[in-house]
Every structure is written in structure tokens, then in C-alpha cells.
Design an enzyme around this catalytic site. Structure first.
Site, short mmCIF file in Angstrom:
data_model
loop_
_atom_site.label_atom_id
_atom_site.label_comp_id
_atom_site.label_asym_id
_atom_site.label_seq_id
_atom_site.Cartn_x
_atom_site.Cartn_y
_atom_site.Cartn_z
CE LYS A 111 -4.77 -1.30 1.53
NZ LYS A 111 -5.15 -2.36 3.18
CE LYS A 191 -5.68 -8.09 -2.20
NZ LYS A 191 -5.82 -8.14 -0.91
CE LYS A 194 -13.60 -2.97 -0.83
NZ LYS A 194 -14.45 -3.21 -0.04
P1 TYM Z 1 -11.16 -6.50 4.09
O1 TYM Z 1 -11.91 -4.87 4.13
O2 TYM Z 1 -9.78 -5.90 2.77
O3 TYM Z 1 -11.86 -7.67 3.38
C1 TYM Z 1 -12.92 -8.61 4.28
C2 TYM Z 1 -12.10 -10.03 4.16
O4 TYM Z 1 -12.75 -10.05 2.85
C3 TYM Z 1 -10.84 -11.09 2.66
N1 TYM Z 1 -10.94 -11.27 1.31
C4 TYM Z 1 -11.43 -11.40 0.63
N2 TYM Z 1 -10.58 -13.54 0.47
C5 TYM Z 1 -10.86 -13.80 -0.70
N3 TYM Z 1 -10.07 -13.35 -1.31
C6 TYM Z 1 -10.18 -12.23 -1.96
N4 TYM Z 1 -9.78 -11.87 -3.42
C7 TYM Z 1 -10.35 -11.60 -1.11
N5 TYM Z 1 -10.69 -9.96 -1.36
C8 TYM Z 1 -11.27 -9.64 0.75
C9 TYM Z 1 -9.91 -10.44 3.77
O5 TYM Z 1 -9.40 -11.21 3.45
C10 TYM Z 1 -11.16 -10.29 4.74
O6 TYM Z 1 -11.23 -11.36 5.68
N6 TYM Z 1 -7.56 -5.96 7.57
C11 TYM Z 1 -9.29 -6.73 7.49
C12 TYM Z 1 -10.09 -6.00 7.86
C13 TYM Z 1 -9.69 -5.62 9.92
C14 TYM Z 1 -9.99 -7.56 10.01
C15 TYM Z 1 -9.64 -7.45 11.65
C16 TYM Z 1 -10.11 -8.83 9.74
C17 TYM Z 1 -9.98 -5.17 10.65
N7 TYM Z 1 -9.57 -5.96 11.61
C18 TYM Z 1 -10.14 -8.46 12.91
C19 TYM Z 1 -10.26 -9.71 10.58
C20 TYM Z 1 -9.97 -9.93 12.12
C21 TYM Z 1 -9.31 -5.83 5.61
O7 TYM Z 1 -8.89 -5.23 5.36
O8 TYM Z 1 -10.17 -6.88 5.43
#
Ligand code: TYM
Length: 324
Positions: A111, A191, A194
Site C-alpha cells: 500500500k 487478487k 477494490k
Molecule cells: P478487507 O476489508 O480488505 O476484507 C474483508 C475480508 O475479505 C477477505 N478478502 C478476500 N478473500 C478471498 N479472496 C479475495 N480476493 C479477498 N479480498 C478480500 C479478506 O481477507 C477479509 O477477511 N484488515 C482487514 C479488516 C480487519 C480485520 C480485523 C479482519 C480489521 N480488523 C480483525 C479480521 C480481524 C481488511 O482490510 O479486510
């Protein structure tokens, strides 16, 4: 199990989020204690986040999650910033986190790369994520593969806290679903996300014509390396098909592929048909929920329940580190 997971309110919920995480969130509600969080503090680390859009995105995402089957009676669904204990624990945990570990986080490096201004929040992001999880003493975290490194760091932070201040936090384990890393249809080497722009994800609530257009134009023939029998794009379409179609349908397409008789057009049409059949009920429920308009009450009730737990844990943490 004590389950915690979070998702950023960054616009639309896409198939990667759904099949990588949210579907597991829904299934885990059966028989487990579940806390699910819309992480708006995390969203602030994105330089492009606009205040009024953030507010709307939080509500839209809450509606999406309910439409997917998150049940606010069984699970706690809330918005992170409604429970300020997250930031308090974040600070305390930051003081048992290694700078070197943070500097090694691949998501941070990705990022930050090419950005003129890299904010400190982006660097501290994984500490806040650890605080999210540990604040509820969660032992399992359903996530996609891209979050595994952050979870490994969470375990290291918990271990270091426990070593300094006495055994308290569990070391949470990830739960991966059937599609831990769904790829972009426009560029199957990346992957689904967005961050790369609208061509690189399929939103759950997008118009059907748009979803069909993205599937129809999915890349199929690129990236085949010597020795590989299936290109990454076709493999990704099969992954999706497996998630939504019956096993015999998938088998038939696999047979055609092995025999060299597969027509990508047929594969794409069938995928679209089964995907829409799986998504239509959620899209329908989304419309009903939107019409009902109780989202603020649901989130407020969730925050109240979350805060009760958070306050108890923070009280104990403050005492252990010597703040109280
Ligand atoms: P975020 O908002 O990017 O994504 C939410 C969840 O979706 C999963 N994900 C995917 N899984 C499979 N293939 C993909 N292409 C794909 N894109 C997204 C992510 O792995 C995630 O599980 N940092 C985290 C948010 C967060 C969090 C937490 C998660 C903040 N605190 C505590 C778990 C526990 C994030 O940005 O997810």
C-alpha cells in the site's frame, strides 16, 4: 469458539469478500460466540476516504452483511469507532509490538509503494487489527489469505503481552474458507480487490448486466506457463463455479477441459447462471432490509453489547500494565 472478524467499509462488498470471509462468518454463527465489526478507523488509513462517503459506506456495508445472513440477534454486529476501547488497546499493544515486525508487513509495503504521502495509520494498521481481535478475547478469526500475516502478528503481540504482563490473551487462529484467495477476472494474476479498480472485482449487489459483462470478458488464455494444464484465469472461473454449482456440473466441465473440448463461452454462461441463482436471494433480502430502515438501531444495539465486553477487557489490561 470465540469468533471475531472485521471488514473495511470501502464501498462495495465483492465476491472475494463474500466467498473468502463473509460466508464463513454466517456459517460460524451456528453454535459459536461471534463478533463482527465494520472497521471504519481502518478505512481512515486510505488517503482517498471522503467523510460523507465513509458514513454512507458504513450503513451500506451493514445492510450488505445483514443481507448475507449476519443475524444481529445471534451475533454482535457493530461499527469499530462506536467502541473507542479499540484505539486504547491499540496504543497499549503498540508498546509490545516490534517495529521490525511492522516494517515487514507485506500489505503495508504494497500500500505504501508509489505513494507520495504514507500516513502513520497505515503503518500502525496491523496493531489496530490485533486490538480488534484481542479486545474480545477471540480465539478464531475467519479471514481470506491476505490477512494471514496480520493474524500471525496478532499472535506474536498476544504472546509478548502475556510474557510481560502474565497470561491473558488467547493466540487466535485463522479460519480459511473454500476460496481464501479469489482472483480478479480481468487480471487473474492479481487478487480480486477494490484497490485495483472496478474491472477487478464483482460486487455482490451490482446490476446483473454488469456482472455478466465482467464474466463474459474474463481473461482466459493469458499466463499459461509450461507444464501447466490450466491458465490462471480459467482456474479462477472453475474456483467460482465450484462455489455455486453442483458437483456434477463442475465435473462435466472439468472433463471437457481435460479432453480439450471446453468452450469458454459455455463455462462463463453456466457460471453466470449459477452465480446469479446463489446471489438473487441475498439481493432480494438487501432490498427488503433497505426498505425496513432499522440499520442505525441494529448497529447501536451491537455497539452497546460490544462495548460491555470491551470495557471489561480494557479494565483488566489497564490494571495489568500499571495504568490503574
Ligand atoms: P478487507 O476489508 O480488505 O476484507 C474483508 C475480508 O475479505 C477477505 N478478502 C478476500 N478473500 C478471498 N479472496 C479475495 N480476493 C479477498 N479480498 C478480500 C479478506 O481477507 C477479509 O477477511 N484488515 C482487514 C479488516 C480487519 C480485520 C480485523 C479482519 C480489521 N480488523 C480483525 C479480521 C480481524 C481488511 O482490510 O479486510
Amino acid at each position: 469458539m470465540r469468533i471475531f472478524s472485521g471488514i473495511q467499509p470501502t464501498g462495495v462488498l465483492h465476491l472475494g469478500n463474500y466467498f473468502g470471509a463473509i460466508k464463513q462468518w454466517v456459517e460460524l454463527q451456528e453454535g459459536n460466540f461471534c463478533v463482527y465489526c465494520i472497521v471504519d478507523y481502518h478505512a481512515l488509513t486510505n488517503e482517498n476516504t471522503v467523510p460523507h462517503e465513509l458514513r454512507t459506506n458504513v450503513k451500506e456495508l451493514a445492510l450488505d452483511l445483514l443481507a448475507c445472513g449476519i443475524d444481529p440477534e445471534r451475533s454482535i454486529l457493530f461499527v469499530q469507532s462506536a467502541v473507542p476501547e479499540h484505539t486504547e488497546l491499540c496504543w497499549i499493544l503498540g508498546c509490545v509490538t516490534s517495529f521490525g515486525d511492522l516494517a515487514r508487513m507485506t500489505q503495508f509495503k504494497e500500500k505504501a509503494r508509489g505513494q507520495e504521502f504514507v500516513n502513520g495509520g497505515l503503518f500502525y494498521y496491523p496493531v489496530l487489527q490485533a486490538a480488534d481481535i484481542l479486545l474480545y478475547l477471540a480465539d478464531h478469526v475467519p479471514v481470506g489469505e491476505d490477512q494471514l500475516q496480520h493474524l500471525e502478528l496478532t499472535r506474536r503481540i498476544a504472546r509478548r503481552f502475556n510474557w510481560r504482563f502474565g497470561e491473558f490473551f488467547p493466540e487466535p487462529e485463522p479460519i480459511l474458507g473454500k476460496a481464501p484467495r479469489l482472483m480478479s477476472l480481468a487480471d487473474p494474476m492479481r487478487k480480486m480487490s477494490k484497490s485495483y479498480g472496478p474491472e477487478h472485482y464483482i460486487g455482490l449487489m451490482e446490476p446483473e448486466e454488469e456482472i455478466w459483462r465482467k464474466i463474459r470478458t474474463a481473461v482466459t488464455d493469458m499466463g499459461l506457463t509450461p507444464g501447466q494444464t490450466m491458465s490462471p484465469g480459467v482456474a479462477n472461473l472453475f474456483t467460482l463455479l465450484e462455489l455455486v454449482a453442483p458437483a456434477d456440473v463442475v465435473e462435466e466441465f472439468r472433463r471437457l477441459h481435460t479432453e480439450g473440448k471446453l468452450l469458454y463461452k459455455d463455462l462463463k454462461e453456466t457460471l453466470f447462471r449459477y452465480l446469479m441463482a446463489a446471489m438473487r436471494p441475498l439481493r432480494e433480502r438487501r432490498r427488503e432490509l433497505e426498505a425496513k430502515g432499522q440499520i442505525e438501531e441494529i448497529l447501536a444495539a451491537g455497539a452497546e453489547r460490544a462495548r460491555k465486553i470491551a470495557k471489561g477487557v480494557i479494565k483488566e489490561v489497564r490494571a495489568r500494565v500499571g495504568l490503574d
